[in-house]
Write an enzyme that holds these catalytic residues in place. Sequence first.
Site, PDB file in Angstrom:
ATOM      1  N   ARG A  21       3.324   1.808   3.676  1.00 58.48           N
ATOM      2  CA  ARG A  21       3.150   1.781   3.038  1.00 58.48           C
ATOM      3  C   ARG A  21       1.590   3.000   2.903  1.00 58.48           C
ATOM      4  O   ARG A  21       1.313   3.007   1.396  1.00 58.48           O
ATOM      5  CB  ARG A  21       3.168   0.479   2.350  1.00 58.48           C
ATOM      6  CG  ARG A  21       2.498   0.202   0.662  1.00 58.48           C
ATOM      7  CD  ARG A  21       2.146  -1.484   0.271  1.00 58.48           C
ATOM      8  NE  ARG A  21       3.123  -2.049  -0.008  1.00 58.48           N
ATOM      9  CZ  ARG A  21       3.898  -1.518  -1.212  1.00 58.48           C
ATOM     10  NH1 ARG A  21       3.098  -0.704  -2.892  1.00 58.48           N
ATOM     11  NH2 ARG A  21       5.359  -1.825  -1.775  1.00 58.48           N
TER      12      ARG A  21
ATOM     13  N   GLU B  51      -1.474  -6.494  -5.925  1.00 59.64           N
ATOM     14  CA  GLU B  51      -3.205  -6.132  -5.786  1.00 59.64           C
ATOM     15  C   GLU B  51      -3.218  -4.486  -6.563  1.00 59.64           C
ATOM     16  O   GLU B  51      -4.797  -4.185  -5.661  1.00 59.64           O
ATOM     17  CB  GLU B  51      -1.493  -5.913  -4.440  1.00 59.64           C
ATOM     18  CG  GLU B  51      -1.322  -6.084  -3.634  1.00 59.64           C
ATOM     19  CD  GLU B  51      -0.196  -6.116  -2.937  1.00 59.64           C
ATOM     20  OE1 GLU B  51       1.000  -5.769  -3.468  1.00 59.64           O
ATOM     21  OE2 GLU B  51      -0.049  -5.920  -1.162  1.00 59.64           O
TER      22      GLU B  51
END
Lengths: 478, 779
Positions: free
Chosen positions: B324, B726
């Site tokens: 990620r 997030e």
Amino acid sequence: MISFLLDQQLVHIENADSNLTVLEWLREHRQLTGTKEGCASGDCGACTVTLAEVVENELQYRSINSCITLLSALNGKQLITVEHLQDNAILHPVQQAMVDEHGAQCGFCTPGFVMSMFTLYQQRTDNAETELSRGQIDNALSGNLCRCTGYRPIIDAAKKACNKPKTDKFSKVSDATVAKLCSIASTKPGIENLHMPRTSQELASILQTHPKARIVAGSTDLALEITQALRPIETLVSLGELAELKTIAETDTPLTIGAAATFSDIEPFLLKHFPDTKEWLHRFASVPIRNQATMGGNIANASPIGDSAPLLIALGAQLILTNGSNQRSVPVEDYFVDYKQTQLAAGEWLARIDIPSPDRACFLRAYKVSKRMEDDISAVCAVFNLKLEEGDIAELKAGFGGVAAIPKSIPELSQFVGRPWSIATINEIEALLHDYFAPISDVRASANYRNDIVANLWRRFSIETTQPEIPVRVVEHA
Amino acid sequence: MRKLIEKSEATLASGQVGKSNKHESAVRHVTGQARYVDDIPEPANLMHAAVGLSPVAKGEIITIELEAVKRATGVKDVLVATDVPGHIDIAPVFDGDPVLAHKRVLFHNQPYFAVLASSTQGARHAAKLGYIEVLQESPDLDVSTAHEKSNFVRPTHTMRQGNFENSITTSDIVVEGDVSIGGQEHMYLEGQVAMAVPEEEDRMLVYTSSQHPSEVQKLVAEVLNVPLHKVTVDMRRMGGGFGGKETQAAQWACIAALLASRNRVPVKLRVPRMQDMQTTGKRHPFQNSFRIGVDSSGVINATKATINGLCGHSADLSEAIVDRAMFHCDNAYYLANADITGYRCRTDTVSHTAFRGFGGPQGMVLAEAMMDAIARELGEDPLTIRKRNLYQHSTRNTTQYGMKVEHNVLPDLIEKLEASSEYWKRREQISHFNQSNPILKKGLALTPVKFGISFTAKHLNQAGALVHIYTDGSIQVNHGGTEMGQGLHTKIQQIAAHEFGLGTEMIEVTSTRTDKVPNTSPTAASSGTNINGKAVQNACITLKNRLSQFWAQTINVSPDNVIFKNGCLVANESSIEFAEVVQQAYMNRVSLSTTGFYKTPKIHYDRNTGNGRPFFYFANGASVSEVTIDTLTGEYSVDRVDILHDVGTSLNPAIDIGQIEGGFIQGMGWMTTEELLWDDNGKLLSNNPATYKIPAIGDTPNVFNVALYPQANPEDSIYHSKAVGEPPLMLALSVWCALKDAVSSTADYRIDPDLDPPATPEKVLRAVQAMSKSQKANT
């Protein structure tokens, strides 16, 4: 016996572990689980509860961290927790504001915030002439950490609920509560292994009988031995009932502060005589800690990073030590012998702090540098006190914390008395200060940073005294 | 099946969705009635567990001596790894996380035994009496050692587009840089805790504070050596998670269950704060570097990025976390000919784990470092450089992993924020301020966020729900997601109420339980509402179809004409109260309970080629931060923040804004005062809230303007909303860039300051000092 009101219910504790905290008592003995444990070290505020005490016939409300408070602190007071705020099914205005403003996300810190806000609410009831400022809110909630909201909705809730508070169920019955608290039986306070003397004579005799007994005042540092280091303390002597050690006398010369006076009690007195200590006071610790912690405790435990000693050194204060019969006076800078070692002899205690009367001609500045503005421990604390007479230095004292194993002064500064207050002198002192100490590197700061800060704070001091029009502080503690 | 018309504008015209409902537990939160695991009334005979921790970081275990522990007051049992009847390894994906130290000690303060006693205090005191002898080895703690020894917890991975080597040679200017990024402690206010209650024979009920109840169920079953169906996990709410309870909650549940099973008593294990910080993984520290080629206007045409995640002793989730970081090292910028390599470095510390953003933030820090470096090199305002490098609509719109950036809102969003925050006017004011102030200096920065939404492990992008209608018309909803404060259950309640045309008081969302919805994914990757909301909606649609069909038949209309609104079913001129039709349906033996299921469409990623569409869509946002620094101490304040953030159609604006503000402040802490420090022996020094400083109330900026970007998600997400958990954390990168801007002002913006996050006051002062040194060197 320890006697107090739990909300409106009279509670007598005859037998309990002397090391038991108020938080453990609430959660484990009374199943009052609304009050949370976040850290058990007084750093997060999830355990905040409110204590009400009768002062001059009125209730004085204060928030405390129940996780580092021993049962002795409850004696003669009213303990209020998040479970007690509702008026039947109706939420208290601070609770309702937290709901309306979306002030809770995970909710774990919420009871603590609600109680700090409740205390602010009570403090402002009938006493809210001015608009509640952001600074006042930050101060009241400085001991509560929230990891979810970013605080904005909590600030809004405090504004909404506490700006112009109305009578609530507590203020409605305040006279009755005062009466109840005043009638709490004055039988011998304390429980097994937790003594609560009321006179210096009693204290002296307890220390004689129990030479290993530990004196506890606010317990904000001592309780960490119990909750963090898991080192039980066998015998405790609480100063909670020792009124003479809480006296603050501002009419005498010198000014005197009883060793067991809390920072919140000292605050108005300090601000009156030394208004430049405001930022220092607010950064000293959070409000719940200042409500419990005492200046005497902060000195007596001899932490190298306690912020009181640098201030008192710069003010030229004396410590009055006693064993009940003999008394002696020690300059603050001479009290500390080595890391956590002091001049205090067996059976002796710190009775009070004497501060020379303030001289309006002095420039006093108390600086603290830490990673976080609120509720953090100093990387460096530096306090400078300068008196000029006709452009020359008449007096120059400075105290430092975080620079050595003990709080420090710089005796060489006296050599500058009589010298002109000029750029050359300022630079000379700066050169002396830089690398004067040999601090350690630790989790808070490196040795190099501490050295740089000591010199740079002197630079800041010189600007504040000679060019006050230049802003040098990023946060105004208004 | 009847087709529902979905609203596509940014606000929903009517119904429960789109309202700023209060958190479903708000009243319980403020009155102290909300129960967390430690607040559940304790069962009779409950005993308490604690763990003993290794005093050294690394080495083979020679002996473990626990006689003194066993003899301590109130102690009933002790447990070491070899006592575990089933699996000792409780790693989530790849092996390497023993429930208690086994054969080797892997990090300082690793738990190596557990003790059971009659009280919490008794267990904790006894736990101090253990003795372990270890053949000590010196711990490896940095990236360079991992590279020297090729010591990686997972294989290295590369993503490539175009030809970097050719393009860099034709670039006008080559810019290089590196950034060392600190980790982050989760500091959920509720620490790790579990309570295991043995039930009949070998059945076990576990209460846990976990983002991943299904994984706790699986791991408890595996350590106990029983099939999964013998174990039930119940999770009502967490006092904060932030990723720190995705994999890290399981260990405590397993230890509690092992002790409960051996002793046939209920067992609670509540980890004290310092041990929690010492024994659980954190956000990965990273060390990243870049070498980019740009043209004379600062537009990138070649990018080489090296991403090093410091993973700790085991893989945990590091494979996906470093992925990620690689997926996000472009942030919002087109990297053109790109060559991205990600290393998963093994270090002998706790195994680092998920934390809000999951590696993405550490990748994005690198992207923003590139932008600042280009700007200082060219003497341009960093915002100008950022805008020039944004992904475009028809060209320059392919990521380093081959995904096209569709529906790109950032150019427009940034333009709007630039205007509303008066960026350029304030830029002028700040430059005036800095000229007239010798000690205090101000900085300003605007940074964007583009964050990919979906689990990159494809199979996790599925969700289940269970919906019951009771005969009074009240409804119970259960789903696989967990409530940690993010308002998931509130949004789910709104979704179910919206579907049935009811008020939210008719909908009760109950605790997450593995016996209600099985095989769930963790509540992570911002996916909670996206996937569970769709699963709940699907269950609601099934039940609505049953009720519509039943009632349509009784009044002889087509079921297609039946709509649910205002507590009624309505068709043409007829209407019936919801509770009434439910009762009639029950009497006519219509099933009033069903499950729902959802899997995210369109996503795929081929790890062999480093190409694909790992994300269903991107969530976007941007922020402008203004800071003041003190050049004498390095202390600073964040004075004003303006945020414009894209949540698609907001399901609950108050909750979404709460996520944005909270995420921003949490990210600001990571960028500023939250400093993790280990000593050379691998011991964590910042191990309590006295030494690890998260933002306090005074750190919230005085001016904090947050607005939602008013545009629906063009993808078919739940009511066209976007995930919000997030992405807002990364908005705080503007604080870091503003601090750099303020520092840079002391050298007339000609030097890009070396200021690695977290930018503590000490580091800011160092950076200021370095500015004056380089200036002197240049003159």
